[in-house]
Design a protein around this motif. Structure first.
Motif, PDB file in Angstrom:
ATOM      1  N   TRP A  63      -9.712   1.966  -0.216  1.00  0.00           N
ATOM      2  CA  TRP A  63      -9.673   0.621   0.380  1.00  0.00           C
ATOM      3  C   TRP A  63      -8.489   0.491   1.345  1.00  0.00           C
ATOM      4  CZ3 TRP A  63     -13.023  -2.798   1.417  1.00  0.00           C
ATOM      5  CH2 TRP A  63     -12.719  -4.146   1.565  1.00  0.00           C
ATOM      6  N   ALA A  64      -7.353   1.074   0.994  1.00  0.00           N
ATOM      7  CA  ALA A  64      -6.178   1.006   1.870  1.00  0.00           C
ATOM      8  C   ALA A  64      -6.407   1.807   3.154  1.00  0.00           C
ATOM      9  CB  ALA A  64      -4.946   1.526   1.135  1.00  0.00           C
ATOM     10  N   GLN A  65      -7.160   2.903   3.057  1.00  0.00           N
ATOM     11  CA  GLN A  65      -7.391   3.762   4.226  1.00  0.00           C
ATOM     12  C   GLN A  65      -8.250   3.079   5.281  1.00  0.00           C
ATOM     13  OE1 GLN A  65      -6.930   5.185   1.053  1.00  0.00           O
ATOM     14  NE2 GLN A  65      -4.998   5.608   2.087  1.00  0.00           N
ATOM     15  N   ILE A  66      -9.163   2.218   4.864  1.00  0.00           N
ATOM     16  CA  ILE A  66      -9.995   1.533   5.863  1.00  0.00           C
ATOM     17  C   ILE A  66      -9.396   0.191   6.274  1.00  0.00           C
ATOM     18  CG2 ILE A  66     -12.108   2.661   5.074  1.00  0.00           C
ATOM     19  CD1 ILE A  66     -12.853  -0.124   3.816  1.00  0.00           C
ATOM     20  N   ASN A  67      -8.243  -0.133   5.684  1.00  0.00           N
ATOM     21  CA  ASN A  67      -7.574  -1.396   6.017  1.00  0.00           C
ATOM     22  C   ASN A  67      -6.155  -1.166   6.541  1.00  0.00           C
ATOM     23  OD1 ASN A  67      -9.286  -3.884   5.181  1.00  0.00           O
ATOM     24  ND2 ASN A  67      -9.544  -2.456   3.478  1.00  0.00           N
ATOM     25  N   GLY A  68      -5.988  -0.059   7.270  1.00  0.00           N
ATOM     26  CA  GLY A  68      -4.705   0.169   7.907  1.00  0.00           C
ATOM     27  C   GLY A  68      -4.159   1.563   7.774  1.00  0.00           C
ATOM     28  N   ARG A  69      -4.523   2.254   6.678  1.00  0.00           N
ATOM     29  CA  ARG A  69      -4.081   3.638   6.459  1.00  0.00           C
ATOM     30  C   ARG A  69      -2.565   3.746   6.595  1.00  0.00           C
ATOM     31  NH1 ARG A  69      -7.090   8.920   9.162  1.00  0.00           N
ATOM     32  NH2 ARG A  69      -6.087  10.511   7.870  1.00  0.00           N
ATOM     33  N   ASN A  70      -2.059   4.584   7.483  1.00  0.00           N
ATOM     34  CA  ASN A  70      -0.617   4.784   7.629  1.00  0.00           C
ATOM     35  C   ASN A  70       0.051   3.752   8.532  1.00  0.00           C
ATOM     36  OD1 ASN A  70      -0.434   7.038   5.942  1.00  0.00           O
ATOM     37  ND2 ASN A  70      -1.062   8.420   7.577  1.00  0.00           N
ATOM     38  N   ALA A  71      -0.716   2.835   9.103  1.00  0.00           N
ATOM     39  CA  ALA A  71      -0.157   1.847  10.013  1.00  0.00           C
ATOM     40  C   ALA A  71       0.306   0.579   9.293  1.00  0.00           C
ATOM     41  CB  ALA A  71      -1.190   1.481  11.087  1.00  0.00           C
ATOM     42  N   ILE A  72       0.124   0.489   7.976  1.00  0.00           N
ATOM     43  CA  ILE A  72       0.576  -0.669   7.213  1.00  0.00           C
ATOM     44  C   ILE A  72       1.701  -0.255   6.274  1.00  0.00           C
ATOM     45  CG2 ILE A  72      -1.639  -1.879   7.351  1.00  0.00           C
ATOM     46  CD1 ILE A  72      -2.304  -0.868   4.562  1.00  0.00           C
ATOM     47  N   SER A  73       2.402  -1.261   5.694  1.00  0.00           N
ATOM     48  CA  SER A  73       3.535  -0.967   4.828  1.00  0.00           C
ATOM     49  C   SER A  73       3.076  -0.402   3.489  1.00  0.00           C
ATOM     50  CB  SER A  73       4.342  -2.253   4.584  1.00  0.00           C
ATOM     51  OG  SER A  73       3.622  -3.139   3.737  1.00  0.00           O
ATOM     52  N   TRP A  74       4.010   0.246   2.787  1.00  0.00           N
ATOM     53  CA  TRP A  74       3.701   0.764   1.465  1.00  0.00           C
ATOM     54  C   TRP A  74       3.248  -0.349   0.527  1.00  0.00           C
ATOM     55  CZ3 TRP A  74       2.735   5.548   0.324  1.00  0.00           C
ATOM     56  CH2 TRP A  74       3.345   6.582   1.020  1.00  0.00           C
ATOM     57  N   GLU A  75       3.941  -1.490   0.577  1.00  0.00           N
ATOM     58  CA  GLU A  75       3.599  -2.593  -0.318  1.00  0.00           C
ATOM     59  C   GLU A  75       2.177  -3.077  -0.061  1.00  0.00           C
ATOM     60  OE1 GLU A  75       6.520  -2.224   1.152  1.00  0.00           O
ATOM     61  OE2 GLU A  75       7.683  -1.861  -0.675  1.00  0.00           O
ATOM     62  N   GLU A  76       1.784  -3.150   1.212  1.00  0.00           N
ATOM     63  CA  GLU A  76       0.418  -3.554   1.551  1.00  0.00           C
ATOM     64  C   GLU A  76      -0.599  -2.540   1.033  1.00  0.00           C
ATOM     65  OE1 GLU A  76       0.492  -5.952   5.719  1.00  0.00           O
ATOM     66  OE2 GLU A  76       1.410  -3.959   5.780  1.00  0.00           O
ATOM     67  N   LYS A  77      -0.269  -1.256   1.189  1.00  0.00           N
ATOM     68  CA  LYS A  77      -1.170  -0.205   0.691  1.00  0.00           C
ATOM     69  C   LYS A  77      -1.372  -0.321  -0.812  1.00  0.00           C
ATOM     70  CE  LYS A  77       0.551   3.281   3.672  1.00  0.00           C
ATOM     71  NZ  LYS A  77       0.982   4.674   3.860  1.00  0.00           N
ATOM     72  N   PHE A  78      -0.269  -0.516  -1.544  1.00  0.00           N
ATOM     73  CA  PHE A  78      -0.361  -0.595  -2.997  1.00  0.00           C
ATOM     74  C   PHE A  78      -1.126  -1.836  -3.446  1.00  0.00           C
ATOM     75  CE2 PHE A  78       3.799   1.964  -3.020  1.00  0.00           C
ATOM     76  CZ  PHE A  78       3.097   3.157  -3.017  1.00  0.00           C
ATOM     77  N   ASP A  79      -0.947  -2.937  -2.730  1.00  0.00           N
ATOM     78  CA  ASP A  79      -1.717  -4.148  -3.047  1.00  0.00           C
ATOM     79  C   ASP A  79      -3.217  -3.896  -2.863  1.00  0.00           C
ATOM     80  OD1 ASP A  79       0.496  -5.644  -3.720  1.00  0.00           O
ATOM     81  OD2 ASP A  79       0.668  -6.630  -1.764  1.00  0.00           O
ATOM     82  N   LEU A  80      -3.568  -3.179  -1.805  1.00  0.00           N
ATOM     83  CA  LEU A  80      -4.968  -2.848  -1.547  1.00  0.00           C
ATOM     84  C   LEU A  80      -5.505  -1.877  -2.600  1.00  0.00           C
ATOM     85  CD1 LEU A  80      -4.730  -2.467   2.335  1.00  0.00           C
ATOM     86  CD2 LEU A  80      -6.020  -4.230   1.118  1.00  0.00           C
ATOM     87  N   ASP A  81      -4.664  -0.934  -3.025  1.00  0.00           N
ATOM     88  CA  ASP A  81      -5.066   0.007  -4.074  1.00  0.00           C
ATOM     89  C   ASP A  81      -5.386  -0.716  -5.378  1.00  0.00           C
ATOM     90  OD1 ASP A  81      -4.760   2.215  -2.418  1.00  0.00           O
ATOM     91  OD2 ASP A  81      -2.744   2.702  -3.146  1.00  0.00           O
ATOM     92  N   VAL A  82      -4.507  -1.659  -5.760  1.00  0.00           N
ATOM     93  CA  VAL A  82      -4.705  -2.402  -7.011  1.00  0.00           C
ATOM     94  C   VAL A  82      -5.916  -3.327  -6.892  1.00  0.00           C
ATOM     95  CG1 VAL A  82      -3.676  -4.069  -8.608  1.00  0.00           C
ATOM     96  CG2 VAL A  82      -2.275  -2.225  -7.658  1.00  0.00           C
ATOM     97  N   TRP A  83      -6.130  -3.872  -5.700  1.00  0.00           N
ATOM     98  CA  TRP A  83      -7.328  -4.703  -5.495  1.00  0.00           C
ATOM     99  C   TRP A  83      -8.577  -3.862  -5.742  1.00  0.00           C
ATOM    100  CZ3 TRP A  83     -11.791  -4.593  -2.717  1.00  0.00           C
ATOM    101  CH2 TRP A  83     -12.530  -5.769  -2.662  1.00  0.00           C
ATOM    102  N   TYR A  84      -8.555  -2.615  -5.257  1.00  0.00           N
ATOM    103  CA  TYR A  84      -9.703  -1.725  -5.481  1.00  0.00           C
ATOM    104  C   TYR A  84      -9.899  -1.469  -6.972  1.00  0.00           C
ATOM    105  CZ  TYR A  84     -12.602   2.388  -5.826  1.00  0.00           C
ATOM    106  OH  TYR A  84     -13.601   3.249  -6.198  1.00  0.00           O
ATOM    107  N   VAL A  85      -8.830  -1.203  -7.692  1.00  0.00           N
ATOM    108  CA  VAL A  85      -8.922  -0.951  -9.134  1.00  0.00           C
ATOM    109  C   VAL A  85      -9.600  -2.124  -9.840  1.00  0.00           C
ATOM    110  CG1 VAL A  85      -7.577  -0.668 -11.265  1.00  0.00           C
ATOM    111  CG2 VAL A  85      -6.938   0.606  -9.213  1.00  0.00           C
ATOM    112  N   ASP A  86      -9.274  -3.334  -9.420  1.00  0.00           N
ATOM    113  CA  ASP A  86      -9.822  -4.534 -10.060  1.00  0.00           C
ATOM    114  C   ASP A  86     -11.241  -4.875  -9.609  1.00  0.00           C
ATOM    115  OD1 ASP A  86      -7.555  -5.007 -11.591  1.00  0.00           O
ATOM    116  OD2 ASP A  86      -6.596  -6.226 -10.043  1.00  0.00           O
TER     117      ASP A  86
END
Length: 198
Positions: free
Chosen positions: A134-157
């Motif tokens: 989910w993080a890869q299609i919503n910014g990948r390396n162009a977003i902050s770590w915190e944003e990536k982790f929030d997207l990762d946890v959203w995917y888990v849920d």
């Protein structure tokens, strides 16, 4: 259902893309030398480590003390092309077939990041890591770590077969337009140093 889908698709892709694997093997060997594959321990499901395999994209260049030079000095134009097309990720299909990874899930990061996660960020290890997520299609390396982790946890849920299918389709689009490959000022992304004020 997710695991059965992972096995089926990874096996089909490994067979269909075998000519691509052979071609890249000889191209990488002639451009970067051996080894052709890059192997590194990464945390998987439950934080348990596994050996992730990718195609090598950097030269083995060190300073006078034997320390590896920065990525920007080791990444060749050929390696940059591999990364921009995500072809360097293809060997991870083997990790999917073995059960270390899934086609879709939070990207497996470095083992040394484990102690830096806060309680919420650690939840990204409640599912198998993925080739894409989910993080890869919503910014990948162009977003902050915190944003990536929030997207990762959203995917888990919110994980589901149809969400995975949507992510896979959008990943193809992202790869074709080469979106979010790098972070500003870095050839990939800056190292994670922990979340401030947490």
């Amino acid at each position: 259902m997710k695991r059965a889908f992972d096995i089926l698709i990874s096996l089909i892709l490994l067979i269909l893309l075998s000519p691509v694997f052979i071609y890249l093997f000889f191209k990488i060997r002639s451009n970067l030398g051996t080894p052709v594959l890059f192997r590194q321990k990464r945390p998987g499901l439950g934080g348990k480590s596994f050996e992730m395999v990718k195609f090598r994209t950097m030269k083995d260049v060190v300073d006078i003390y034997g320390n590896a030079l920065p990525d920007s000095e080791r990444l060749t134009s050929f390696g940059s092309k591999l990364r921009s097309t995500s072809l360097d990720e293809l060997p991870e299909l083997w990790n999917v077939l073995k059960g270390d990874m899934s086609l879709v899930g939070p990207r497996p990061l470095l083992v040394e990041y484990l102690p830096l996660y806060n309680e919420k960020q650690t939840r990204r290890h409640e599912v198998r890591p993925g080739i894409t997520g989910w993080a890869q299609i919503n910014g990948r390396n162009a977003i902050s770590w915190e944003e990536k982790f929030d997207l990762d946890v959203w995917y888990v849920d919110n994980k589901s077969f149809w969400l995975d299918f949507k992510i896979l389709l959008l990943t193809v689009k992202k790869v074709l337009i080469k979106d979010g490959i790098t972070a500003d000022g870095h050839v990939t992304t800056e190292p994670f140093k922990g979340t401030k004020n947490d």
